[in-house]
Write a protein that holds these residues in place. Structure first.
Motif, PDB file in Angstrom:
ATOM      1  N   LEU A  95       0.846  -1.201   0.000  1.00 56.50           N
ATOM      2  CA  LEU A  95       0.000   0.000   0.000  1.00 56.50           C
ATOM      3  C   LEU A  95       0.879   1.247   0.000  1.00 56.50           C
ATOM      4  CD1 LEU A  95      -2.688  -0.923   2.687  1.00 56.50           C
ATOM      5  CD2 LEU A  95      -2.691  -1.384   0.221  1.00 56.50           C
ATOM      6  N   THR A 100      -4.981   7.325   2.039  1.00 56.56           N
ATOM      7  CA  THR A 100      -6.147   6.705   2.674  1.00 56.56           C
ATOM      8  C   THR A 100      -6.543   5.404   1.969  1.00 56.56           C
ATOM      9  OG1 THR A 100      -7.769   7.794   1.276  1.00 56.56           O
ATOM     10  CG2 THR A 100      -7.072   8.990   3.266  1.00 56.56           C
ATOM     11  N   VAL A 101      -7.427   4.679   2.637  1.00 54.36           N
ATOM     12  CA  VAL A 101      -7.985   3.442   2.078  1.00 54.36           C
ATOM     13  C   VAL A 101      -8.578   3.723   0.703  1.00 54.36           C
ATOM     14  CG1 VAL A 101      -9.875   1.776   2.372  1.00 54.36           C
ATOM     15  CG2 VAL A 101      -8.419   2.379   4.332  1.00 54.36           C
ATOM     16  N   ASN A 104      -5.911   4.449  -1.952  1.00 49.68           N
ATOM     17  CA  ASN A 104      -5.178   3.235  -2.335  1.00 49.68           C
ATOM     18  C   ASN A 104      -5.999   2.366  -3.273  1.00 49.68           C
ATOM     19  OD1 ASN A 104      -2.417   2.403  -1.118  1.00 49.68           O
ATOM     20  ND2 ASN A 104      -3.424   3.560   0.516  1.00 49.68           N
ATOM     21  N   SER A 139      -3.240   4.332   5.563  1.00 52.51           N
ATOM     22  CA  SER A 139      -2.835   2.927   5.572  1.00 52.51           C
ATOM     23  C   SER A 139      -2.039   2.559   6.824  1.00 52.51           C
ATOM     24  CB  SER A 139      -2.087   2.552   4.289  1.00 52.51           C
ATOM     25  OG  SER A 139      -1.154   3.526   3.951  1.00 52.51           O
ATOM     26  N   ASN A 140      -1.294   3.542   7.400  1.00 56.65           N
ATOM     27  CA  ASN A 140      -0.534   3.204   8.616  1.00 56.65           C
ATOM     28  C   ASN A 140      -1.414   3.129   9.864  1.00 56.65           C
ATOM     29  OD1 ASN A 140      -0.920   6.014   8.476  1.00 56.65           O
ATOM     30  ND2 ASN A 140       0.746   6.350   9.928  1.00 56.65           N
ATOM     31  N   LEU A 142      -4.012   1.106   9.982  1.00 59.85           N
ATOM     32  CA  LEU A 142      -4.759  -0.146   9.823  1.00 59.85           C
ATOM     33  C   LEU A 142      -3.975  -1.331  10.380  1.00 59.85           C
ATOM     34  CD1 LEU A 142      -5.762   0.352   6.084  1.00 59.85           C
ATOM     35  CD2 LEU A 142      -7.240   0.758   8.070  1.00 59.85           C
ATOM     36  N   LYS A 147      -5.011  -4.075   6.178  1.00 58.91           N
ATOM     37  CA  LYS A 147      -4.170  -3.667   5.030  1.00 58.91           C
ATOM     38  C   LYS A 147      -4.338  -4.646   3.878  1.00 58.91           C
ATOM     39  CE  LYS A 147      -0.548  -1.361   7.612  1.00 58.91           C
ATOM     40  NZ  LYS A 147       0.686  -1.543   8.345  1.00 58.91           N
ATOM     41  N   VAL A 150      -7.490  -4.025   2.114  1.00 59.90           N
ATOM     42  CA  VAL A 150      -7.364  -2.885   1.193  1.00 59.90           C
ATOM     43  C   VAL A 150      -6.713  -3.347  -0.111  1.00 59.90           C
ATOM     44  CG1 VAL A 150      -6.287  -0.625   0.810  1.00 59.90           C
ATOM     45  CG2 VAL A 150      -7.203  -1.205   3.066  1.00 59.90           C
ATOM     46  N   ARG A 154      -8.220  -3.133  -3.815  1.00 59.03           N
ATOM     47  CA  ARG A 154      -7.482  -2.513  -4.930  1.00 59.03           C
ATOM     48  C   ARG A 154      -7.381  -3.486  -6.110  1.00 59.03           C
ATOM     49  NH1 ARG A 154      -1.503  -1.194  -3.394  1.00 59.03           N
ATOM     50  NH2 ARG A 154      -1.630  -3.457  -3.345  1.00 59.03           N
TER      51      ARG A 154
END
Ligand code: ATP
Ligand code: MG
Length: 237
Positions: A95, A100-101, A104, A139-140, A142, A147, A150, A154
Motif C-alpha cells: 500500500l 487513505t484506504v 489506495n 494505511s498506517n 490499519l 491492510k 485494502v 485494490r
C-alpha cells in the motif's frame, strides 16, 4: 476456458549463466475456478504468477488468455491487460503510505481506459472487503489484516477477470489469515476466478484444486475434497 498454458518455459540469463525456472508447464484454468499453487521455495510459483498476470513474458511456450494468444500482444496491450484483466495481492500488501484506504483502492483506476464510474467502483470494492467504516483511515492506521483487505479491494476495483494472490496470509497471524482466506472464498463464491500461491497445506485446501510445482515442473494437479469451514477457518468434519 480462461487460461491455457502449453509448454510454458521461463529462463533468466544473468552474466551468461542460464537459470531455468519453468521447464514446460501444461495446464488450463476455467473461469470461476479457485486454484492453489504450492511448491518449495524457488520452484517457480511467483514467476508463474508474474507470467500469468502479464508482468513478464514466457521465454517460450503458449499462454492463451480468454482465447487470445498473448504472444500477439504489444507491450502496451500487455500493460493494459495487466491493469484491467488481473488483480494482484502480495504478501507485503504494497500500500502507499500516508494515503487513505479510498485513495489506495482507487489507484488502478488512474491507469484504466474508462474512468467515469471510479467513485462508484471504489466504494463498491471497499464495501466488498468490509472496510467501509475505515474508508478515510490512512494505511498506517490499519491492522495487517485490514491492510490486506485494502490490497484485495485494490485488486478488485477494475473488475478483473482473475485475482492472483501470492502468499496473501504470509505476514498475518492465524486469525487475520483465516479472515483473508474467508474473504477469498467469498469472492470465489461470488463468481471470481482466484489463483492463490501458498506454502501452507491448510491454506491451500480452501481452494478447489491444487497444482504442485517442483523444479519448474508440475508434479501434481488434483482437486481438493470438498470441505466446509467454520468461521475461525478450521474445518468442519
Ligand atoms: N528476475 C530474475 N532474474 C534471475 N533469476 C530469477 C528472477 N526471478 C526469479 N528468479 C529465479 O527463479 C527461481 C524461482 O523463483 P520464484 O520467485 O518464482 O520462486 P517461488 O516458488 O515463488 O519461491 P518462494 O516460495 O521463495 O517465493 C529462483 O531460483 C530465482 O532465483
Ligand atoms: Mg514466491
Amino acid at each position: 476456458m480462461l487460461i491455457e498454458a502449453i509448454g510454458l518455459r521461463k529462463e533468466y540469463i544473468l552474466e551468461k549463466v542460464v537459470t531455468k525456472v519453468l521447464n514446460g508447464l501444461d495446464f488450463r484454468i476455467e473461469r470461476g475456478e479457485f486454484v492453489a499453487i504450492m511448491g518449495p521455495s524457488g520452484s517457480g510459483k511467483s514467476t508463474l504468477m508474474h507470467i500469468l498476470g502479464f508482468l513478464e513474458r514466457p521465454t517460450s511456450g503458449l499462454y492463451n488468455f480468454n482465447g487470445r494468444d498473448t504472444r500477439s500482444l504489444s507491450d502496451n496491450e500487455l500493460a493494459l491487460f495487466r491493469n484491467e484483466k488481473v488483480g494482484f495481492v502480495f504478501q507485503s500488501f504494497n500500500l502507499l503510505p500516508r494515503t487513505t484506504v479510498m485513495e489506495n483502492v482507487r489507484l488502478p483506476r488512474l491507469y484504466a481506459r474508462a474512468r467515469e464510474d471510479s467513485d462508484v467502483r471504489t466504494e463498491e470494492a471497499v464495501r466488498q472487503v468490509g472496510l467501509s467504516h475505515r474508508r478515510h483511515y490512512f494505511s498506517n492506521q490499519l491492522s495487517g489484516g485490514e491492510k490486506q483487505r485494502v490490497a484485495i479491494a485494490r485488486a478488485l476495483v477494475n473488475r478483473p477477470e482473475i485475482i492472483f494472490a501470492d502468499e496473501p496470509t504470509g505476514n498475518l497471524d492465524s486469525a487475520a489469515g483465516a479472515q483473508i482466506m474467508e474473504l477469498l472464498q467469498d469472492l470465489h463464491q461470488a463468481g471470481h476466478t482466484v489463483v492463490l500461491v501458498t506454502h501452507e497445506t491448510f491454506t491451500s485446501e480452501h481452494a478447489q484444486r491444487i497444482i504442485k510445482l517442483k523444479d519448474g515442473l508440475i508434479i501434481s494437479d488434483q482437486p481438493v475434497a470438498k470441505r466446509r469451514f467454520a468461521r475461525d477457518g478450521s474445518f468442519i468434519k
